[in-house]
Design a protein around this motif. Structure first.
Motif, PDB file in Angstrom:
ATOM      1  N   GLY A   1      32.316  46.811  47.725  1.00  0.00           N
ATOM      2  CA  GLY A   1      31.003  47.415  47.865  1.00  0.00           C
ATOM      3  C   GLY A   1      30.393  47.780  46.537  1.00  0.00           C
ATOM      4  O   GLY A   1      31.028  47.679  45.474  1.00  0.00           O
ATOM      5  N   GLN A   2      29.154  48.198  46.613  1.00  0.00           N
ATOM      6  CA  GLN A   2      28.409  48.641  45.436  1.00  0.00           C
ATOM      7  C   GLN A   2      27.607  49.870  45.833  1.00  0.00           C
ATOM      8  O   GLN A   2      26.805  49.816  46.779  1.00  0.00           O
ATOM      9  N   ASN A   3      27.845  50.978  45.141  1.00  0.00           N
ATOM     10  CA  ASN A   3      27.200  52.236  45.468  1.00  0.00           C
ATOM     11  C   ASN A   3      27.451  52.579  46.938  1.00  0.00           C
ATOM     12  O   ASN A   3      28.598  52.628  47.362  1.00  0.00           O
ATOM     13  N   SER A   4      26.410  52.744  47.741  1.00  0.00           N
ATOM     14  CA  SER A   4      26.597  53.101  49.148  1.00  0.00           C
ATOM     15  C   SER A   4      26.627  51.892  50.070  1.00  0.00           C
ATOM     16  O   SER A   4      26.650  52.044  51.295  1.00  0.00           O
ATOM     17  N   THR A   5      26.624  50.693  49.514  1.00  0.00           N
ATOM     18  CA  THR A   5      26.659  49.465  50.306  1.00  0.00           C
ATOM     19  C   THR A   5      28.089  48.953  50.416  1.00  0.00           C
ATOM     20  O   THR A   5      28.805  48.873  49.409  1.00  0.00           O
ATOM     21  N   TYR A   6      28.483  48.598  51.644  1.00  0.00           N
ATOM     22  CA  TYR A   6      29.823  48.076  51.910  1.00  0.00           C
ATOM     23  C   TYR A   6      29.702  46.627  52.378  1.00  0.00           C
ATOM     24  O   TYR A   6      28.757  46.275  53.079  1.00  0.00           O
ATOM     25  N   PHE A   7      30.701  45.808  51.994  1.00  0.00           N
ATOM     26  CA  PHE A   7      30.662  44.378  52.318  1.00  0.00           C
ATOM     27  C   PHE A   7      31.772  44.011  53.302  1.00  0.00           C
ATOM     28  O   PHE A   7      32.831  44.648  53.322  1.00  0.00           O
ATOM     29  N   ASN A   8      31.522  42.952  54.089  1.00  0.00           N
ATOM     30  CA  ASN A   8      32.598  42.283  54.827  1.00  0.00           C
ATOM     31  C   ASN A   8      32.529  40.782  54.599  1.00  0.00           C
ATOM     32  O   ASN A   8      33.015  39.992  55.403  1.00  0.00           O
ATOM     33  N   SER A   9      31.897  40.403  53.508  1.00  0.00           N
ATOM     34  CA  SER A   9      31.736  38.995  53.175  1.00  0.00           C
ATOM     35  C   SER A   9      32.983  38.447  52.491  1.00  0.00           C
ATOM     36  O   SER A   9      33.833  39.189  52.001  1.00  0.00           O
ATOM     37  N   VAL A  10      33.070  37.114  52.467  1.00  0.00           N
ATOM     38  CA  VAL A  10      34.159  36.404  51.802  1.00  0.00           C
ATOM     39  C   VAL A  10      33.573  35.477  50.745  1.00  0.00           C
ATOM     40  O   VAL A  10      32.616  34.743  51.018  1.00  0.00           O
ATOM     41  N   HIS A  11      34.116  35.554  49.546  1.00  0.00           N
ATOM     42  CA  HIS A  11      33.776  34.618  48.479  1.00  0.00           C
ATOM     43  C   HIS A  11      35.076  34.040  47.933  1.00  0.00           C
ATOM     44  O   HIS A  11      36.075  34.761  47.816  1.00  0.00           O
ATOM     45  N   ILE A  12      35.049  32.759  47.595  1.00  0.00           N
ATOM     46  CA  ILE A  12      36.254  32.075  47.130  1.00  0.00           C
ATOM     47  C   ILE A  12      35.990  31.463  45.752  1.00  0.00           C
ATOM     48  O   ILE A  12      35.015  30.733  45.570  1.00  0.00           O
ATOM     49  N   LEU A  13      36.867  31.790  44.806  1.00  0.00           N
ATOM     50  CA  LEU A  13      36.774  31.236  43.454  1.00  0.00           C
ATOM     51  C   LEU A  13      37.847  30.174  43.268  1.00  0.00           C
ATOM     52  O   LEU A  13      39.046  30.472  43.345  1.00  0.00           O
ATOM     53  N   ASP A  14      37.417  28.944  43.051  1.00  0.00           N
ATOM     54  CA  ASP A  14      38.337  27.852  42.713  1.00  0.00           C
ATOM     55  C   ASP A  14      38.607  27.933  41.216  1.00  0.00           C
ATOM     56  O   ASP A  14      37.706  27.716  40.402  1.00  0.00           O
ATOM     57  N   ILE A  15      39.837  28.260  40.846  1.00  0.00           N
ATOM     58  CA  ILE A  15      40.111  28.487  39.429  1.00  0.00           C
ATOM     59  C   ILE A  15      40.153  27.185  38.634  1.00  0.00           C
ATOM     60  O   ILE A  15      40.070  27.216  37.401  1.00  0.00           O
ATOM     61  N   LEU A  16      40.268  26.047  39.316  1.00  0.00           N
ATOM     62  CA  LEU A  16      40.276  24.769  38.606  1.00  0.00           C
ATOM     63  C   LEU A  16      38.863  24.356  38.207  1.00  0.00           C
ATOM     64  O   LEU A  16      38.632  23.887  37.094  1.00  0.00           O
ATOM     65  N   THR A  17      37.893  24.531  39.124  1.00  0.00           N
ATOM     66  CA  THR A  17      36.505  24.174  38.826  1.00  0.00           C
ATOM     67  C   THR A  17      35.696  25.367  38.357  1.00  0.00           C
ATOM     68  O   THR A  17      34.569  25.210  37.886  1.00  0.00           O
ATOM     69  N   ARG A  18      36.265  26.589  38.530  1.00  0.00           N
ATOM     70  CA  ARG A  18      35.581  27.841  38.184  1.00  0.00           C
ATOM     71  C   ARG A  18      34.256  27.956  38.925  1.00  0.00           C
ATOM     72  O   ARG A  18      33.243  28.395  38.389  1.00  0.00           O
ATOM     73  N   ARG A  19      34.302  27.587  40.183  1.00  0.00           N
ATOM     74  CA  ARG A  19      33.115  27.615  41.027  1.00  0.00           C
ATOM     75  C   ARG A  19      33.350  28.530  42.226  1.00  0.00           C
ATOM     76  O   ARG A  19      34.390  28.445  42.888  1.00  0.00           O
ATOM     77  N   TRP A  20      32.365  29.407  42.496  1.00  0.00           N
ATOM     78  CA  TRP A  20      32.396  30.281  43.656  1.00  0.00           C
ATOM     79  C   TRP A  20      31.768  29.581  44.863  1.00  0.00           C
ATOM     80  O   TRP A  20      30.771  28.867  44.727  1.00  0.00           O
ATOM     81  N   THR A  21      32.336  29.789  46.034  1.00  0.00           N
ATOM     82  CA  THR A  21      31.725  29.360  47.278  1.00  0.00           C
ATOM     83  C   THR A  21      31.738  30.533  48.256  1.00  0.00           C
ATOM     84  O   THR A  21      32.582  31.429  48.162  1.00  0.00           O
ATOM     85  N   LYS A  22      30.783  30.518  49.180  1.00  0.00           N
ATOM     86  CA  LYS A  22      30.733  31.511  50.241  1.00  0.00           C
ATOM     87  C   LYS A  22      30.840  30.774  51.563  1.00  0.00           C
ATOM     88  O   LYS A  22      29.847  30.249  52.082  1.00  0.00           O
TER      89      LYS A  22
END
Length: 232
Positions: free
Chosen positions: A86-107
């Motif tokens: 979360g950030q400040n008073s906002t809470y998340f339930n999202s998923v993000h994935i970082l591929d360390i080989l390509t250094r690319r984030w996906t949701k």
């Protein structure tokens, strides 16, 4: 049993931080997010090579997650799966994935946008066991949680599917709701230690054990000895 300060060099983080995550991949520690002493939250990624003591600040692309603290970052193959936070008073339930080989984030998208999913939370814990990420506890801004969820990540590219392990379906006595606890996986057993209910009460000093293979809480650890755990 001797502490020494590492002779670090390279592109060091320029801010103090807490509530970040660190995931070890081979000899490199990948650090994501966290907040500083002014509660400013980050979405930066830094790498620390434990062999050379060098910091780097890799360029990442894709669906970069928002600034986050008190999330979890779980290693699955060569990918880091970030959940919640979360950030400040906002809470998340999202998923993000970082591929360390390509250094690319996906949701990734869920298999069904209307399907059940964990409530937004932070200060929870997560471990990887047999193709699934097991998520326990945390807080959602109103109450401390003690629910158990699994996220199936066994098939790369497959839409995500959550399963809730309701208390009635899990044998044994579960721990009360908590966040900022610690968990460690030993074989099929998830050890839960301590934590805090920020909505009332004092920090905990208890230990619970959840057998993931049997979906059952084992007898609670009630006392400690040096170098061992004694359970009644």
């Amino acid at each position: 049993m001797y502490w020494s300060r590492a002779p670090m060099w390279g592109h060091l983080p320029i801010r103090t931080m807490r509530a970040h995550s660190v995931t070890l991949v081979d000899s490199t520690a990948w650090m994501f997010g966290g907040c500083d002493d002014r509660e400013s939250t980050s979405k930066e990624v830094y790498c620390f090579d434990t062999d050379t003591m060098q910091w780097t600040h890799p360029d990442v692309t894709g669906d970069i997650p928002p600034p986050s603290r008190a999330h979890t970052a779980t290693l699955v193959d060569r990918k880091i799966v970030v959940f919640g936070g979360g950030q400040n008073s906002t809470y998340f339930n999202s998923v993000h994935i970082l591929d360390i080989l390509t250094r690319r984030w996906t949701k990734p998208v869920p298999h069904n946008p209307n399907a059940i999913a964990p409530a937004p939370r932070r200060a929870h814990t997560a471990v990887y066991y047999r193709g699934k990420i097991w998520i326990f506890g945390g807080g959602n801004g109103m109450t401390a949680l003690n629910d158990v969820w699994t996220l199936d990540v066994s098939v790369p590219g497959k839409p995500l599917r959550y399963t809730v392990h309701e208390l009635g379906c899990v044998a044994g006595k579960p721990p009360c709701g908590r966040g900022y606890h610690a968990t460690v996986l030993v074989d099929s057993r998830l050890f839960v230690f301590g934590g805090y209910n920020a909505y009332g009460g004092n920090p905990f000093d208890d230990v619970y054990i959840l057998d993931l293979a049997a979906s059952a809480y084992l007898p609670q650890v009630t006392s400690f000895t040096v170098g061992a755990l004694d359970a009644e």
